[in-house]
Design an enzyme around this catalytic site. Sequence first.
Site, PDB file in Angstrom:
ATOM      1  N   HIS B  81       0.842  -1.199   0.000  1.00 47.15           N
ATOM      2  CA  HIS B  81       0.000   0.000   0.000  1.00 47.15           C
ATOM      3  C   HIS B  81       0.883   1.257   0.000  1.00 47.15           C
ATOM      4  O   HIS B  81       0.680   2.169  -0.797  1.00 47.15           O
ATOM      5  CB  HIS B  81      -0.935   0.007   1.215  1.00 47.15           C
ATOM      6  CG  HIS B  81      -1.528   1.348   1.548  1.00 47.15           C
ATOM      7  ND1 HIS B  81      -2.553   1.904   0.819  1.00 47.15           N
ATOM      8  CD2 HIS B  81      -1.227   2.254   2.513  1.00 47.15           C
ATOM      9  CE1 HIS B  81      -2.863   3.090   1.334  1.00 47.15           C
ATOM     10  NE2 HIS B  81      -2.065   3.334   2.360  1.00 47.15           N
ATOM     11  N   ASP B 110       6.808  21.529 -26.449  1.00 52.06           N
ATOM     12  CA  ASP B 110       6.763  20.173 -25.886  1.00 52.06           C
ATOM     13  C   ASP B 110       7.821  20.089 -24.796  1.00 52.06           C
ATOM     14  O   ASP B 110       8.497  21.072 -24.496  1.00 52.06           O
ATOM     15  CB  ASP B 110       7.048  19.121 -26.978  1.00 52.06           C
ATOM     16  CG  ASP B 110       6.439  17.761 -26.625  1.00 52.06           C
ATOM     17  OD1 ASP B 110       6.664  17.297 -25.492  1.00 52.06           O
ATOM     18  OD2 ASP B 110       5.743  17.183 -27.476  1.00 52.06           O
ATOM     19  N   TRP B 146       7.118  -0.166   3.879  1.00 54.98           N
ATOM     20  CA  TRP B 146       7.651   0.499   2.678  1.00 54.98           C
ATOM     21  C   TRP B 146       9.043   1.053   2.950  1.00 54.98           C
ATOM     22  O   TRP B 146       9.802   1.340   2.041  1.00 54.98           O
ATOM     23  CB  TRP B 146       6.703   1.606   2.187  1.00 54.98           C
ATOM     24  CG  TRP B 146       6.874   2.945   2.847  1.00 54.98           C
ATOM     25  CD1 TRP B 146       6.347   3.342   4.033  1.00 54.98           C
ATOM     26  CD2 TRP B 146       7.636   4.066   2.348  1.00 54.98           C
ATOM     27  NE1 TRP B 146       6.729   4.629   4.313  1.00 54.98           N
ATOM     28  CE2 TRP B 146       7.519   5.101   3.300  1.00 54.98           C
ATOM     29  CE3 TRP B 146       8.398   4.296   1.203  1.00 54.98           C
ATOM     30  CZ2 TRP B 146       8.141   6.346   3.143  1.00 54.98           C
ATOM     31  CZ3 TRP B 146       9.012   5.538   1.060  1.00 54.98           C
ATOM     32  CH2 TRP B 146       8.880   6.533   2.024  1.00 54.98           C
ATOM     33  N   SER B 174      12.834   5.825 -13.831  1.00 58.49           N
ATOM     34  CA  SER B 174      11.737   6.599 -14.412  1.00 58.49           C
ATOM     35  C   SER B 174      11.690   8.003 -13.816  1.00 58.49           C
ATOM     36  O   SER B 174      11.585   8.995 -14.537  1.00 58.49           O
ATOM     37  CB  SER B 174      10.418   5.865 -14.170  1.00 58.49           C
ATOM     38  OG  SER B 174       9.341   6.729 -14.355  1.00 58.49           O
ATOM     39  N   SER B 175      11.795   8.085 -12.479  1.00 60.03           N
ATOM     40  CA  SER B 175      11.735   9.392 -11.821  1.00 60.03           C
ATOM     41  C   SER B 175      12.883  10.285 -12.235  1.00 60.03           C
ATOM     42  O   SER B 175      12.702  11.484 -12.459  1.00 60.03           O
ATOM     43  CB  SER B 175      11.785   9.232 -10.303  1.00 60.03           C
ATOM     44  OG  SER B 175      10.614   8.641  -9.857  1.00 60.03           O
ATOM     45  N   HIS B 258      13.578  11.703   3.426  1.00 57.45           N
ATOM     46  CA  HIS B 258      13.008  12.990   3.794  1.00 57.45           C
ATOM     47  C   HIS B 258      12.851  13.935   2.602  1.00 57.45           C
ATOM     48  O   HIS B 258      11.774  14.490   2.422  1.00 57.45           O
ATOM     49  CB  HIS B 258      13.673  13.652   4.993  1.00 57.45           C
ATOM     50  CG  HIS B 258      12.693  14.609   5.592  1.00 57.45           C
ATOM     51  ND1 HIS B 258      11.663  14.203   6.389  1.00 57.45           N
ATOM     52  CD2 HIS B 258      12.501  15.921   5.368  1.00 57.45           C
ATOM     53  CE1 HIS B 258      10.882  15.236   6.642  1.00 57.45           C
ATOM     54  NE2 HIS B 258      11.370  16.284   6.039  1.00 57.45           N
ATOM     55  N   GLU B 260      12.320  12.999  -0.256  1.00 58.93           N
ATOM     56  CA  GLU B 260      11.202  12.364  -0.955  1.00 58.93           C
ATOM     57  C   GLU B 260       9.863  12.918  -0.464  1.00 58.93           C
ATOM     58  O   GLU B 260       8.936  13.141  -1.240  1.00 58.93           O
ATOM     59  CB  GLU B 260      11.270  10.844  -0.738  1.00 58.93           C
ATOM     60  CG  GLU B 260      10.037  10.056  -1.142  1.00 58.93           C
ATOM     61  CD  GLU B 260       9.792  10.006  -2.643  1.00 58.93           C
ATOM     62  OE1 GLU B 260      10.743  10.274  -3.397  1.00 58.93           O
ATOM     63  OE2 GLU B 260       8.645   9.715  -3.041  1.00 58.93           O
ATOM     64  N   TYR B 262       9.300  15.861   0.540  1.00 59.45           N
ATOM     65  CA  TYR B 262       9.086  17.176  -0.067  1.00 59.45           C
ATOM     66  C   TYR B 262       8.860  17.064  -1.568  1.00 59.45           C
ATOM     67  O   TYR B 262       8.183  17.909  -2.150  1.00 59.45           O
ATOM     68  CB  TYR B 262      10.239  18.113   0.283  1.00 59.45           C
ATOM     69  CG  TYR B 262      10.221  18.394   1.766  1.00 59.45           C
ATOM     70  CD1 TYR B 262       9.078  18.902   2.348  1.00 59.45           C
ATOM     71  CD2 TYR B 262      11.299  18.099   2.585  1.00 59.45           C
ATOM     72  CE1 TYR B 262       8.997  19.105   3.707  1.00 59.45           C
ATOM     73  CE2 TYR B 262      11.228  18.307   3.946  1.00 59.45           C
ATOM     74  CZ  TYR B 262      10.080  18.806   4.505  1.00 59.45           C
ATOM     75  OH  TYR B 262      10.001  18.996   5.848  1.00 59.45           O
ATOM     76  N   SER B 273      -0.811  27.492  -5.148  1.00 57.01           N
ATOM     77  CA  SER B 273      -0.447  28.875  -5.462  1.00 57.01           C
ATOM     78  C   SER B 273      -0.998  29.315  -6.814  1.00 57.01           C
ATOM     79  O   SER B 273      -1.020  30.507  -7.111  1.00 57.01           O
ATOM     80  CB  SER B 273       1.076  29.046  -5.461  1.00 57.01           C
ATOM     81  OG  SER B 273       1.601  28.637  -4.235  1.00 57.01           O
ATOM     82  N   HIS B 307      15.465  12.828  12.005  1.00 58.94           N
ATOM     83  CA  HIS B 307      14.295  12.959  12.903  1.00 58.94           C
ATOM     84  C   HIS B 307      13.343  11.775  12.742  1.00 58.94           C
ATOM     85  O   HIS B 307      12.428  11.627  13.545  1.00 58.94           O
ATOM     86  CB  HIS B 307      13.580  14.315  12.714  1.00 58.94           C
ATOM     87  CG  HIS B 307      12.849  14.490  11.424  1.00 58.94           C
ATOM     88  ND1 HIS B 307      12.713  15.707  10.818  1.00 58.94           N
ATOM     89  CD2 HIS B 307      12.203  13.615  10.625  1.00 58.94           C
ATOM     90  CE1 HIS B 307      12.008  15.563   9.705  1.00 58.94           C
ATOM     91  NE2 HIS B 307      11.704  14.312   9.561  1.00 58.94           N
ATOM     92  N   HIS B 308      13.571  10.933  11.735  1.00 57.88           N
ATOM     93  CA  HIS B 308      12.782   9.705  11.607  1.00 57.88           C
ATOM     94  C   HIS B 308      13.349   8.607  12.505  1.00 57.88           C
ATOM     95  O   HIS B 308      12.776   7.534  12.567  1.00 57.88           O
ATOM     96  CB  HIS B 308      12.790   9.208  10.162  1.00 57.88           C
ATOM     97  CG  HIS B 308      12.149  10.163   9.196  1.00 57.88           C
ATOM     98  ND1 HIS B 308      10.819  10.119   8.890  1.00 57.88           N
ATOM     99  CD2 HIS B 308      12.654  11.202   8.493  1.00 57.88           C
ATOM    100  CE1 HIS B 308      10.523  11.084   8.025  1.00 57.88           C
ATOM    101  NE2 HIS B 308      11.622  11.753   7.773  1.00 57.88           N
ATOM    102  N   THR B 333       7.537  26.994   5.760  1.00 57.96           N
ATOM    103  CA  THR B 333       6.212  26.419   5.515  1.00 57.96           C
ATOM    104  C   THR B 333       5.134  27.376   6.002  1.00 57.96           C
ATOM    105  O   THR B 333       4.106  27.574   5.351  1.00 57.96           O
ATOM    106  CB  THR B 333       6.080  25.052   6.207  1.00 57.96           C
ATOM    107  OG1 THR B 333       7.267  24.307   5.969  1.00 57.96           O
ATOM    108  CG2 THR B 333       4.898  24.277   5.671  1.00 57.96           C
ATOM    109  N   LYS B 336       4.479  30.142   3.577  1.00 60.43           N
ATOM    110  CA  LYS B 336       3.595  29.757   2.470  1.00 60.43           C
ATOM    111  C   LYS B 336       2.130  29.865   2.875  1.00 60.43           C
ATOM    112  O   LYS B 336       1.311  30.443   2.157  1.00 60.43           O
ATOM    113  CB  LYS B 336       3.903  28.331   2.018  1.00 60.43           C
ATOM    114  CG  LYS B 336       5.253  28.239   1.372  1.00 60.43           C
ATOM    115  CD  LYS B 336       5.439  26.924   0.679  1.00 60.43           C
ATOM    116  CE  LYS B 336       6.389  27.060  -0.481  1.00 60.43           C
ATOM    117  NZ  LYS B 336       5.828  27.751  -1.620  1.00 60.43           N
ATOM    118  N   ARG B 455       1.896   1.433  15.248  1.00 63.57           N
ATOM    119  CA  ARG B 455       1.490   1.260  13.859  1.00 63.57           C
ATOM    120  C   ARG B 455       1.902  -0.130  13.368  1.00 63.57           C
ATOM    121  O   ARG B 455       2.661  -0.816  14.039  1.00 63.57           O
ATOM    122  CB  ARG B 455       2.105   2.354  12.985  1.00 63.57           C
ATOM    123  CG  ARG B 455       3.608   2.355  12.974  1.00 63.57           C
ATOM    124  CD  ARG B 455       4.197   3.591  12.301  1.00 63.57           C
ATOM    125  NE  ARG B 455       4.084   3.511  10.858  1.00 63.57           N
ATOM    126  CZ  ARG B 455       4.974   4.057  10.003  1.00 63.57           C
ATOM    127  NH1 ARG B 455       6.014   4.723  10.472  1.00 63.57           N
ATOM    128  NH2 ARG B 455       4.823   3.952   8.709  1.00 63.57           N
TER     129      ARG B 455
END
Lengths: 405, 530
Positions: B81, B110, B146, B174-175, B258, B260, B262, B273, B307-308, B333, B336, B455
């Site tokens: 998932h 293009d 994951w 791909s990315s 991390h 990722e 963002y 925006s 921090h993870h 943040t 924004k 979790r």
Amino acid sequence: MAIAEKTAVGVTVFDLQFAFVQRQRRSHVARTSYLCWSLLTFLLAFSTQSAEMPLNMTQGVTEISQQVYDLHMKIFYICCAIGIAVFGVMFWSIIHHRKSKGVEPAQFHESTKVELLWTAFPVVILIIMAIPATQTLIAMEDTSEADVSILITGSQWKWHYKYMDHKVEYFSLLATPRQQIDNKLSKGENYLLEVDRPLVIPTGKKVRFLVTSDDVIHSWWVPAFAVKKDANPGFINEAWTRVDHPGIYRGQCAELCGKDHGFMPVVVVAKEPADFEQWIAQESATQAAAKEAELKLLAMNMSKDELMALGEKTYMGYCAACHQPNGMGIPGVFPALKGSKMALEDLPAHIDIVLNGKTGTSMQAFDKQLTLSEIAAVVTYERNAWDNNTGDLVQAADIAKAQSK
Amino acid sequence: MSTVTTDPHAHAEHEHHGPAKGLKRWLYTTNHKDIGTLYLLFSLLMFFIGGAMAMVIRAELFQPGLQIVEPNFFNQMTTVHGLIMVFGAVMPAFTGLANWLIPMMIGAPDMALPRMNNWSFWILPFAFSILLASLFMEGGGPSFGWTFYAPLSTTYSNDSTALFVFSVHIMGISSIMGAINVIVTIMNLRAPGMTYMKMPLFVWTWFITAYLLIAVMPVLAGVVTMVLTDKYFGTSFFDAAGGGDPVLFQHIFWFFGHPEVYIMILPAFGIISSIVPTFSRKPLFGYASMVYATSSIALLSFLVWAHHMFTTGMPVAAELFFMYCTMLIAVPTGVKVFNWVATMWRGAMTFEVPMMFSLAFIVLFTIGGFSGLMLAITPADFQYHDTYFVVAHFHYVLVTGAIFSIMAAAYYWLPKWTGHMYDETLGQWHFWCSLISVNVLFFPMHFVGLAGMPRRIPDYALQFADFNALISIGGFAFGLSQLLFVWLVVKCIKGGEKATDQVWEGAEGLEWTIASPAPYHSFTTPPEIK
């Protein structure tokens, strides 16, 4: 009102549905108002029933856990205040500055003054948050001058506790019966939060936990102490606590550690120092006596019935999580024992793998986890259960012989 | 600028300038609009596959005890998932939007590298087929979360790990190709006069996102390769017995992980925006500070990974450093959010579906930001870590953040893509059903987490039962609500009220100067930007 009273004793969703069906026969107006009521009581039902579940972080039973709770609440209130201010302005705008009210849009699009202000202001708030957080963190990480040290080792899926200053060590396993998990028996009060042998610590003393693992990463967590420390294989982490009140405190493994991650709880019993001393003395004596008895066993032979009975008990406690109660394993993950070559033919290899495990796989070494007679019994059981019927009887002495090789 | 539409007769003699017929059009296409569509449809499909797995998770957690699935399969569901939603739903949706919109927004004909563009899309179906097929292997698919922490993903995993590693490699390639294309396009194909500080914020945020992708996807590729060699080729990167360290895995993974996070939110900032000024009929407040805030969030994202991992046992100094850096992210943040609110202030607002999703984004993403700030406080994190509080936090930023912004974008640009207005009533139904159910789904998770539910567990203590039932009901309702969206999109493609070129009264930008639906080739002659 009747509905409200019913809520107080704990109304279930099904009650509501039942009541709803009954009421449906009445007039349309009554039905609409009933819908509103049922929605309200539905929400109320959750809030009253959840009296069992606290809605907030525990304040715990230690000075540190109280500090952590205070820190949590402080940040929470600051966030609420900022939220109310920002969303307040936003919703004011949404209500008053809408096209349907015929307003003409303003055209301003920057203001260095305002932008500097709302960059600097949050920095000040963050500094106010960081100061107490830093103080608490430094206090939490000071594991020096402990009175008691305990080595905590996680393994799939149980905890092992070893008192560094005494000859006392043991495993702590989930005590919730399998039938409760499979919904065949009604669930007990401490469902999934109960163990066969809890960790025992003295109150009022600084207890240091040395945390490590035998296989994957686990995490030892007791919310009431605000202690959560990862158990990393090959490394030792430190944490500490000082519990003021005797009691039973429950937690769980917090790091995903494989299939039965949800089934390895932590239970800690805090005892008055005198009671703790008495307990540990008794425990040392019992464990020493058990070791002697073990040595005596070497000279004796157990009957097949005895071996099979002890073997089944041990198998269900230590082996069945992977190899399954029916010995079939999980294909591709855990090998089957029923009909396997090792369980039918190669006895020395069978004893060896139970004693020493198999590196590179999940198969643990049970040498230190089980007694000689338990290992003998479990090998016997595996060779005779599920139509394996080899007729082999393995005795504690055979295991001792294999051990000394 | 409205004179730059393509003349249908101008290219009549070049037959290859129109789309090819049938399946070949989609297989061989190098057209940024076709590829954008492919990405978006693929992401929608993945959203439902990943969503179906979430339904399995919620069904199992509806009541205490094991009812529907075995713990081993439950772990596969949480793992896949997460992977599907991150790499299959959110990231391709943003890449699809980038493909559709960036050329139209900067006045380019293009993407700069069209053939590579075709590749970067068409390897994705293979990556996800491999990942999904691994679920049918003996022993099942990946079940280590994951985040695939070693050694659970090395020594203690089954052979589906090899397929998992291979599919992640393809997703990463791909990315990276997509990101290179975005950067090259923005750097080289801007219309004359389109200076960097005139670019729409969606282009800016994607420009920065593309750099993040190029910086960290190779790190992910590195770490999955290390997992592969640890498992199959006898290395010991993450095995203490061979001189390695399992915590090293987490450092490398989160150094990717991390940024990722963002990567999945910066394009959302760009979308919001674009939409908020349109429906406030007022220019975006603080354009320059938005650009600087996005850049500083991107830079800070490289300094906060640990921090993870506060509970892995770090030196106090490291814990303090990562706590302070993480708290700092609140500043840009906040800027924004303040800018969006200031944009609305004294505007003349209307509340079409894209605006509704954007407003919900601002409130709910900010709530996710608040819980993020709470998680940054290390001592409190020791209590929150690996509980449902974290699950609530990242679903607020990813579902009501990233996904809501993608929904807003779809509604906002659908008329430009299809030439038809979507059904506003149906859209409002979709919005309100999603808004209510998503909060029933994720808000109670905060309480469950604070009360101590870890979790990634298939079964839980009795005290959590009521809340989990409620959460599951919210989950099923949210899942069903998304079917409304599919219905709406199909309806909008098939027909509907004809959309004008301008579509939205207050919309600004080059994409609104060309016809609706956007012609197959747009801006073949670059527009002049004043």
